[in-house]
Design a protein around this motif. Structure first.
Motif, PDB file in Angstrom:
ATOM      1  N   ALA A   1       0.676  -1.016   0.023  1.00  0.00           N
ATOM      2  CA  ALA A   1      -0.374   0.147   0.255  1.00  0.00           C
ATOM      3  C   ALA A   1       0.661   0.870   0.108  1.00  0.00           C
ATOM      4  O   ALA A   1       0.480   1.923  -0.990  1.00  0.00           O
ATOM      5  N   VAL A   2       1.783   1.168   0.828  1.00  0.00           N
ATOM      6  CA  VAL A   2       2.728   2.404   0.956  1.00  0.00           C
ATOM      7  C   VAL A   2       3.699   2.711  -0.678  1.00  0.00           C
ATOM      8  O   VAL A   2       4.022   3.922  -1.177  1.00  0.00           O
ATOM      9  N   ASN A   3       3.657   1.917  -1.283  1.00  0.00           N
ATOM     10  CA  ASN A   3       4.761   2.070  -2.433  1.00  0.00           C
ATOM     11  C   ASN A   3       4.011   2.289  -3.409  1.00  0.00           C
ATOM     12  O   ASN A   3       4.224   3.037  -4.213  1.00  0.00           O
ATOM     13  N   LEU A   4       2.620   2.252  -3.396  1.00  0.00           N
ATOM     14  CA  LEU A   4       1.505   2.855  -4.290  1.00  0.00           C
ATOM     15  C   LEU A   4       0.978   4.657  -4.066  1.00  0.00           C
ATOM     16  O   LEU A   4       1.383   5.018  -4.924  1.00  0.00           O
TER      17      LEU A   4
ATOM     18  N   ALA B   1       7.062   1.762   5.313  1.00  0.00           N
ATOM     19  CA  ALA B   1       7.876   0.413   4.219  1.00  0.00           C
ATOM     20  C   ALA B   1       9.619   0.229   4.789  1.00  0.00           C
ATOM     21  O   ALA B   1      10.017  -0.730   4.465  1.00  0.00           O
ATOM     22  N   ASP B   2      10.151   1.026   5.017  1.00  0.00           N
ATOM     23  CA  ASP B   2      11.630   0.476   5.343  1.00  0.00           C
ATOM     24  C   ASP B   2      11.833  -0.277   6.782  1.00  0.00           C
ATOM     25  O   ASP B   2      12.235  -1.099   7.313  1.00  0.00           O
ATOM     26  N   THR B   3      10.676   0.130   7.408  1.00  0.00           N
ATOM     27  CA  THR B   3      10.859  -0.122   8.869  1.00  0.00           C
ATOM     28  C   THR B   3      10.181  -1.780   8.530  1.00  0.00           C
ATOM     29  O   THR B   3      10.051  -2.982   9.710  1.00  0.00           O
ATOM     30  N   ALA B   4       9.100  -1.869   7.861  1.00  0.00           N
ATOM     31  CA  ALA B   4       8.001  -3.237   7.628  1.00  0.00           C
ATOM     32  C   ALA B   4       9.030  -4.458   6.271  1.00  0.00           C
ATOM     33  O   ALA B   4       9.152  -5.520   7.013  1.00  0.00           O
ATOM     34  N   MET B   5       9.624  -3.686   6.139  1.00  0.00           N
ATOM     35  CA  MET B   5      10.479  -4.509   4.816  1.00  0.00           C
ATOM     36  C   MET B   5      12.243  -5.199   6.192  1.00  0.00           C
ATOM     37  O   MET B   5      12.275  -6.301   6.253  1.00  0.00           O
ATOM     38  N   GLY B   6      12.495  -4.186   7.054  1.00  0.00           N
ATOM     39  CA  GLY B   6      13.172  -5.079   7.676  1.00  0.00           C
ATOM     40  C   GLY B   6      12.786  -5.995   8.879  1.00  0.00           C
ATOM     41  O   GLY B   6      13.486  -6.929   8.854  1.00  0.00           O
ATOM     42  N   ALA B   7      11.434  -6.074   9.384  1.00  0.00           N
ATOM     43  CA  ALA B   7      10.716  -6.740   9.448  1.00  0.00           C
ATOM     44  C   ALA B   7      10.246  -7.947   9.024  1.00  0.00           C
ATOM     45  O   ALA B   7       9.972  -8.878   9.899  1.00  0.00           O
ATOM     46  N   LEU B   8       9.878  -6.950   7.790  1.00  0.00           N
ATOM     47  CA  LEU B   8       9.572  -9.132   6.942  1.00  0.00           C
ATOM     48  C   LEU B   8      10.396  -9.939   7.331  1.00  0.00           C
ATOM     49  O   LEU B   8      10.186 -10.545   6.674  1.00  0.00           O
ATOM     50  N   LEU B   9      12.003  -9.481   6.050  1.00  0.00           N
ATOM     51  CA  LEU B   9      12.711 -10.187   5.814  1.00  0.00           C
ATOM     52  C   LEU B   9      13.011 -11.902   6.565  1.00  0.00           C
ATOM     53  O   LEU B   9      13.369 -12.371   6.295  1.00  0.00           O
ATOM     54  N   PRO B  10      12.721 -11.109   8.518  1.00  0.00           N
ATOM     55  CA  PRO B  10      13.687 -12.261   9.095  1.00  0.00           C
ATOM     56  C   PRO B  10      11.887 -13.872   8.776  1.00  0.00           C
ATOM     57  O   PRO B  10      12.418 -15.228   9.331  1.00  0.00           O
ATOM     58  N   ALA B  11      10.828 -13.252   8.650  1.00  0.00           N
ATOM     59  CA  ALA B  11      10.219 -13.982   7.954  1.00  0.00           C
ATOM     60  C   ALA B  11      10.361 -15.098   6.886  1.00  0.00           C
ATOM     61  O   ALA B  11       9.368 -16.051   7.133  1.00  0.00           O
TER      62      ALA B  11
ATOM     63  N   PHE C   1       8.016   2.296  -8.123  1.00  0.00           N
ATOM     64  CA  PHE C   1       7.084   1.656  -6.770  1.00  0.00           C
ATOM     65  C   PHE C   1       5.939   0.583  -6.923  1.00  0.00           C
ATOM     66  O   PHE C   1       5.717  -0.098  -6.569  1.00  0.00           O
ATOM     67  N   ALA C   2       5.841   1.584  -8.762  1.00  0.00           N
ATOM     68  CA  ALA C   2       4.267   0.644  -8.330  1.00  0.00           C
ATOM     69  C   ALA C   2       4.608  -1.196  -9.244  1.00  0.00           C
ATOM     70  O   ALA C   2       4.225  -1.993  -8.630  1.00  0.00           O
ATOM     71  N   VAL C   3       5.848  -1.233  -9.711  1.00  0.00           N
ATOM     72  CA  VAL C   3       6.195  -2.698  -9.876  1.00  0.00           C
ATOM     73  C   VAL C   3       6.984  -3.093  -8.733  1.00  0.00           C
ATOM     74  O   VAL C   3       6.398  -4.584  -8.235  1.00  0.00           O
ATOM     75  N   ALA C   4       7.595  -2.688  -7.861  1.00  0.00           N
ATOM     76  CA  ALA C   4       7.476  -3.796  -6.556  1.00  0.00           C
ATOM     77  C   ALA C   4       6.665  -3.732  -5.533  1.00  0.00           C
ATOM     78  O   ALA C   4       6.614  -4.495  -4.992  1.00  0.00           O
ATOM     79  N   ALA C   5       5.500  -2.911  -5.710  1.00  0.00           N
ATOM     80  CA  ALA C   5       4.036  -3.251  -5.158  1.00  0.00           C
ATOM     81  C   ALA C   5       3.585  -4.851  -5.707  1.00  0.00           C
ATOM     82  O   ALA C   5       3.152  -5.460  -5.035  1.00  0.00           O
TER      83      ALA C   5
END
Length: 401
Positions: free
Chosen positions: A81-84, A121-131, A180-184
């Motif tokens: 959502a943030v990337n969009l 987004a940056d905080t969420a990506m850092g938290a998502l990686l270990p998952a 950003f759209a492609v990444a989303a």
């Protein structure tokens, strides 16, 4: 010869990695085109530094709140959502640049909105990686992400962004919107991961934030690293907020040459991403982190003195080796040490000190360059980092071991 990291990691990591690769190119293009756009409108150092501050200010205002929401919401959907939203904001900026209606206020507003998106987004990506990556493979995954950042954001994007700006000032920002759209789209293909929060009555945001701050403060290693880099980024932000003017006035570079000089960060960053794991095993994290502090002092001092582009480029190569080694080490330590349900909040506290420090530095750097000379921020940054090095030298060794 080592096998490619992507062959040892999951399909979900490959999607995350590809999304990061695509958006890194767009971010790098804007990182060059943004200062050039500001410099085409004004030559006031304070106003140019203000653009950097506008994008970093949300880390001071919203980092802790964003971290709390990252621990409450579906992290994958949040990043999509943030990337969009960021794609839409950049599309608006592209239109104003193309139609000749862009103003400093418009640029500030778009950058501020992008900054808010970064805190989420940056905080969420850092938290998502270990998952999506097993704990033992986090250093390799982080090294692959840093290498991708270096190649896409700095090797490819920096000269490309400068060239595209010369061709048409609007094109770089339109390209960033597309990435950003492609990444989303790519991130939306990652399998849903379990929610980070166990079912329980929802607490207030304040209590959630306090829990994250308290956890980081009690962790000796992460506390030492966060405070060190927070102060370090005040110094770095002050010096590099006016770097585009420094390159023009001090080094005598053209817009395209400015873009190529920034690839010096990529040369060192790519090398740093390939040696980080082995260097840590060989020298230990304490020695590398201490050496990094010394590198920062020397970097600012030399840039304050030199007028030679090749000297500046050499210094930036060495600096970026340190920055990437430091980043990979710290990211892996944090992702392993922090419990899943706290990753967003602890990461946001770290981001507040790290990028919030850079925001304050950007504001100060513009004022210093306006009041004195273009090299004043570099001299002050060298002094500040010298003091930081002295203060944390012993604690850094004791904490990192």
């Amino acid at each position: 010869m080592h096998a490619p990291v992507s062959a040892r990691l999951s399909a979900d990591f490959n999607k995350l990695w590809t999304a990061a690769a695509v958006s890194n190119v767009g971010d790098g293009v804007t990182m060059v085109a943004g200062p050039l756009l500001m410099a085409s409108i004004t030559d006031n150092p304070a106003l140019i530094a203000g653009a950097v501050f506008a994008q970093q200010l949300p880390w001071l205002l919203f980092a802790l709140i964003s971290g709390a929401f990252v621990d409450r919401l579906d992290r994958r959907r949040l990043v999509v959502a943030v990337n969009l939203v960021r794609a839409a904001a950049l599309t608006g900026l592209t239109v104003t640049v193309a139609t000749g209606t862009v103003t400093i206020a418009v640029i500030y507003a778009v950058l501020f909105l992008l900054g808010i998106g970064e805190t989420l987004a940056d905080t969420a990506m850092g938290a998502l990686l270990p998952a999506v990556v097993p704990p033992e493979k986090l250093p390799s995954a982080n090294a692959r992400l840093y290498a991708t950042f270096t190649i896409g954001n700095q090797f490819v994007a920096k000269p490309l962004g400068a060239w595209l700006f010369v061709v048409s000032a609007a094109v770089p920002f339109g390209l960033d919107a597309l990435t950003f759209a492609v990444a989303a789209a790519l991130l939306s293909g990652i399998r849903p991961v379990p929610g980070p929060v166990e079912p329980q009555p929802r607490r207030s945001l304040r209590l959630d934030i306090v829990e994250g701050v308290r956890w980081l403060w009690r962790h000796r290693l992460l506390r030492t690293l966060a405070l060190s880099m927070g102060l370090g980024n005040v110094a770095f932000g002050a010096a590099f907020a006016v770097f585009v003017l420094y390159c023009r006035q001090r080094l005598g570079l053209s817009d395209v040459e400015f873009g190529f000089l920034l690839t010096a960060f990529a040369v060192g960053g790519l090398f740093g991403s390939t040696i980080a794991t082995r260097a840590t095993a060989l020298f230990g994290s304490a020695a590398l982190l201490r050496a990094g502090l010394v590198v920062e002092v020397v970097t600012h001092a030399i840039l304050a003195v030199t007028t030679e582009p090749w000297v500046a480029a050499t210094v930036l190569v060495v600096f970026s080796v340190h920055a990437v080694v430091w980043g990979i080490t710290v990211a892996s330590v944090r992702q392993r040490a922090v419990p899943s349900h706290l990753r967003g909040r602890v990461g946001s506290v770290y981001g507040l000190l790290d990028l919030g420090g850079a925001a304050l530095g950007s504001l100060v750097g513009g004022m210093l360059a306006t009041t004195w000379t273009i090299t004043t921020p570099f001299w002050i940054a060298a002094v500040v980092m010298g003091a930081v090095t002295v203060l944390v030298w012993r604690p850094m060794g004791a904490a990192a071991g």
